[in-house]
Motif scaffolding. Structure first.
Motif: not given
Length: 222
Positions: A20-22, A34-35, A44-47, A57-58
């Motif tokens: 989500a944040c890398g 996710r952390c 949320r996770i962006t794909y 992919f994330p």
């Protein structure tokens, strides 16, 4: 003396990258995506779709082009492009710009097509029944085709007026006005706008068309 319970082995920790944040983080969950801060904030996770294989992919940073597998296969980072990918992306962007330009032009033409040009007058019955009016309706009905020009040639109208009539029609058609809109305009007034020289006398048609023929001319059936 009571028996002591054996101590639980320490949890195995995993070093993960948050989708989500890398950011890298440690977790005891082997499948964590996710952390903890992102979970708490419900981030949320962006794909994105991989430019190489098309698989989603994330993309936590938003500027990634390749999925991790394809990036590793190409020997580049996820935010980098191969020369071939760069050329393909450039071509797609150019095509998108042209499509957007065409869509903008089409929208402008659609808006203008049925609009009445500013500063023009409507076709009166008097003008409609004159040689100039019939010639104008023939130009509109046949969209200035050769057949309409042949009919115009046979009208009892001087050559200068014929030329100005065709030029007035062509000028408005090139600006995108629709034939239905032009057929409602007064050609005499249009020609007077060209050089501020109005026609004072209207030549009559040698054989005046009947109301039925006028209707057919307006509908493009004559």
């Amino acid at each position: 003396m009571p028996r002591l319970k054996p101590k639980k082995p320490p949890r195995q920790m995993y070093l993960k990258t948050c989708n989500a944040c890398g950011e890298e983080h440690e977790t005891h969950k082997p499948k964590a995506s996710r952390c903890d801060p992102c979970i708490t904030e419900n981030r949320r996770i962006t794909y994105k779709s991989c430019i190489s294989c098309g698989v989603k992919f994330p993309a936590p940073f938003g500027d990634e082009y390749n999925c991790l597998s394809c990036a590793e296969a190409h020997g580049i980072g996820q935010v980098e492009l191969t020369p071939e990918q760069r050329e393909a992306l450039k071509a797609e962007e150019t095509l998108a710009r042209w499509k957007n330009k065409v869509a903008t032009l089409e929208a402008a033409l659609d808006e203008r097509s049925n609009a009445k040009p500013k500063g023009t007058r409507k076709l009166s019955n008097k003008v409609k029944e004159s040689a100039i009016g019939v010639a104008w309706l023939e130009l509109c009905a046949r969209d200035g085709q050769v057949s309409a020009l042949s009919q115009l040639h046979e009208r009892d109208i001087d050559e200068d007026t014929k030329l100005r009539l065709v030029m007035a029609f062509t000028r408005l058609r090139l600006k995108g006005y629709a034939l239905d809109a032009l057929a409602q305009l007064c050609p005499v007034h249009l020609m007077s706008l060209d050089d501020d020289k109005a026609i004072t006398g209207l030549p009559l048609v040698e054989t005046p068309p009947t109301p039925q023929e006028l209707t057919e001319i307006e509908l493009g059936l004559h």
